[in-house]
Design a protein around this motif. Structure first.
Motif, short mmCIF file in Angstrom:
data_model
loop_
_atom_site.label_atom_id
_atom_site.label_comp_id
_atom_site.label_asym_id
_atom_site.label_seq_id
_atom_site.Cartn_x
_atom_site.Cartn_y
_atom_site.Cartn_z
N GLU A 96 56.05 49.14 51.55
CA GLU A 96 56.16 47.69 51.44
C GLU A 96 57.47 47.39 50.73
O GLU A 96 57.87 48.12 49.82
CB GLU A 96 54.99 47.12 50.62
CG GLU A 96 53.64 47.32 51.29
CD GLU A 96 52.51 46.85 50.39
OE1 GLU A 96 52.79 46.23 49.35
OE2 GLU A 96 51.36 47.10 50.75
N PRO A 97 58.17 46.32 51.13
CA PRO A 97 59.43 45.99 50.46
C PRO A 97 59.21 45.76 48.97
O PRO A 97 58.24 45.14 48.55
CB PRO A 97 59.88 44.70 51.15
CG PRO A 97 59.15 44.67 52.45
CD PRO A 97 57.85 45.39 52.21
N ALA A 98 60.10 46.31 48.16
CA ALA A 98 60.03 46.09 46.72
C ALA A 98 60.34 44.63 46.45
O ALA A 98 61.15 44.01 47.13
CB ALA A 98 61.04 46.99 46.00
N ALA A 99 59.69 44.08 45.46
CA ALA A 99 59.89 42.67 45.14
C ALA A 99 61.24 42.50 44.47
O ALA A 99 61.40 42.76 43.29
CB ALA A 99 58.77 42.17 44.25
N ALA A 100 62.23 42.09 45.24
CA ALA A 100 63.59 41.93 44.72
C ALA A 100 63.64 40.86 43.65
O ALA A 100 64.45 40.93 42.73
CB ALA A 100 64.55 41.60 45.85
N SER A 101 62.78 39.85 43.75
CA SER A 101 62.79 38.77 42.77
C SER A 101 62.29 39.24 41.42
O SER A 101 62.51 38.59 40.42
CB SER A 101 61.96 37.60 43.27
OG SER A 101 60.60 38.00 43.41
N GLU A 102 61.62 40.40 41.37
CA GLU A 102 61.12 40.91 40.12
C GLU A 102 62.19 41.67 39.34
O GLU A 102 62.01 41.97 38.18
CB GLU A 102 59.93 41.84 40.36
CG GLU A 102 58.72 41.12 40.91
CD GLU A 102 57.57 42.07 41.17
OE1 GLU A 102 57.62 43.21 40.69
OE2 GLU A 102 56.64 41.67 41.86
N GLN A 103 63.31 42.00 39.99
CA GLN A 103 64.37 42.73 39.33
C GLN A 103 65.64 41.89 39.23
O GLN A 103 65.95 41.13 40.12
CB GLN A 103 64.73 44.00 40.10
CG GLN A 103 63.75 45.10 39.95
CD GLN A 103 64.29 46.41 40.50
OE1 GLN A 103 65.42 46.47 40.97
NE2 GLN A 103 63.48 47.44 40.43
N GLU A 104 66.32 42.09 38.13
CA GLU A 104 67.64 41.48 37.96
C GLU A 104 68.63 42.63 37.92
O GLU A 104 68.43 43.60 37.20
CB GLU A 104 67.69 40.69 36.66
CG GLU A 104 69.02 40.02 36.44
CD GLU A 104 69.04 39.17 35.17
OE1 GLU A 104 70.14 38.88 34.73
OE2 GLU A 104 67.97 38.85 34.66
N ILE A 105 69.66 42.54 38.72
CA ILE A 105 70.67 43.59 38.78
C ILE A 105 71.99 43.03 38.29
O ILE A 105 72.43 41.97 38.74
CB ILE A 105 70.82 44.13 40.21
CG1 ILE A 105 69.50 44.74 40.67
CG2 ILE A 105 71.95 45.14 40.29
CD1 ILE A 105 69.50 45.19 42.10
N VAL A 106 72.61 43.74 37.37
CA VAL A 106 73.90 43.34 36.82
C VAL A 106 74.86 44.51 37.00
O VAL A 106 74.54 45.64 36.64
CB VAL A 106 73.79 42.98 35.32
CG1 VAL A 106 75.16 42.65 34.74
CG2 VAL A 106 72.83 41.83 35.11
N CYS A 107 76.02 44.25 37.57
CA CYS A 107 77.05 45.27 37.76
C CYS A 107 78.23 44.98 36.84
O CYS A 107 78.72 43.85 36.79
CB CYS A 107 77.55 45.27 39.21
SG CYS A 107 76.29 45.70 40.40
N VAL A 108 78.66 46.00 36.13
CA VAL A 108 79.82 45.89 35.25
C VAL A 108 80.87 46.84 35.79
O VAL A 108 80.59 48.02 36.02
CB VAL A 108 79.45 46.28 33.80
CG1 VAL A 108 80.67 46.18 32.90
CG2 VAL A 108 78.31 45.42 33.28
N THR A 109 82.08 46.34 36.01
CA THR A 109 83.16 47.16 36.55
C THR A 109 84.32 47.18 35.57
O THR A 109 84.72 46.14 35.04
CB THR A 109 83.66 46.59 37.90
OG1 THR A 109 82.55 46.46 38.78
CG2 THR A 109 84.71 47.48 38.53
N VAL A 110 84.85 48.37 35.32
CA VAL A 110 86.04 48.53 34.49
C VAL A 110 87.13 49.09 35.39
O VAL A 110 86.93 50.08 36.08
CB VAL A 110 85.78 49.50 33.31
CG1 VAL A 110 87.04 49.70 32.49
CG2 VAL A 110 84.65 48.99 32.44
N THR A 111 88.28 48.41 35.42
CA THR A 111 89.39 48.81 36.27
C THR A 111 90.65 48.92 35.42
O THR A 111 90.91 48.07 34.57
CB THR A 111 89.62 47.78 37.39
OG1 THR A 111 88.41 47.58 38.10
CG2 THR A 111 90.69 48.23 38.36
N GLY A 112 91.42 49.97 35.66
CA GLY A 112 92.68 50.15 34.93
C GLY A 112 93.18 51.57 35.11
O GLY A 112 92.78 52.28 36.04
#
Length: 93
Positions: free
Chosen positions: A22-38
């Protein structure tokens, strides 16, 4: 080069399915991406600084990847948490 960050359709579909297919409940998770470039040195130093501050483990970051600028690299940290998890919010007011 950057294809490593583009999800493979088959893998992303299977990863989003629960044990009962069954599809995982996407609304139950919050995803945050942090990117460091240099520069490679600058990215490594920033990751170590964030580790010392208790922000994230060094091993939680992706390996250094080529960035758009040929002299730069990038590393990504992905954080997942339950959307209704209020433990990370500061109480006040």
């Amino acid at each position: 080069m950057t294809e490593e960050f583009v999800p493979d359709d088959d893998k992303s579909v299977s990863a989003s399915l629960g044990s009962n297919n069954e599809p995982a409940a996407a609304s139950e998770q919050e995803i945050v991406c942090v990117t460091v470039t240099g520069s490679p040195k600058g990215v490594r130093e920033t990751i170590l600084t964030l580790y010392r501050l208790g922000f994230a483990e060094v091993g939680d970051w992706s390996p250094l990847q080529p960035a758009a600028n040929p002299k730069q690299v990038m590393s990504v940290l992905i954080r997942r948490k339950l959307a209704d998890d209020k433990s990370s919010r500061k109480s006040g007011r």
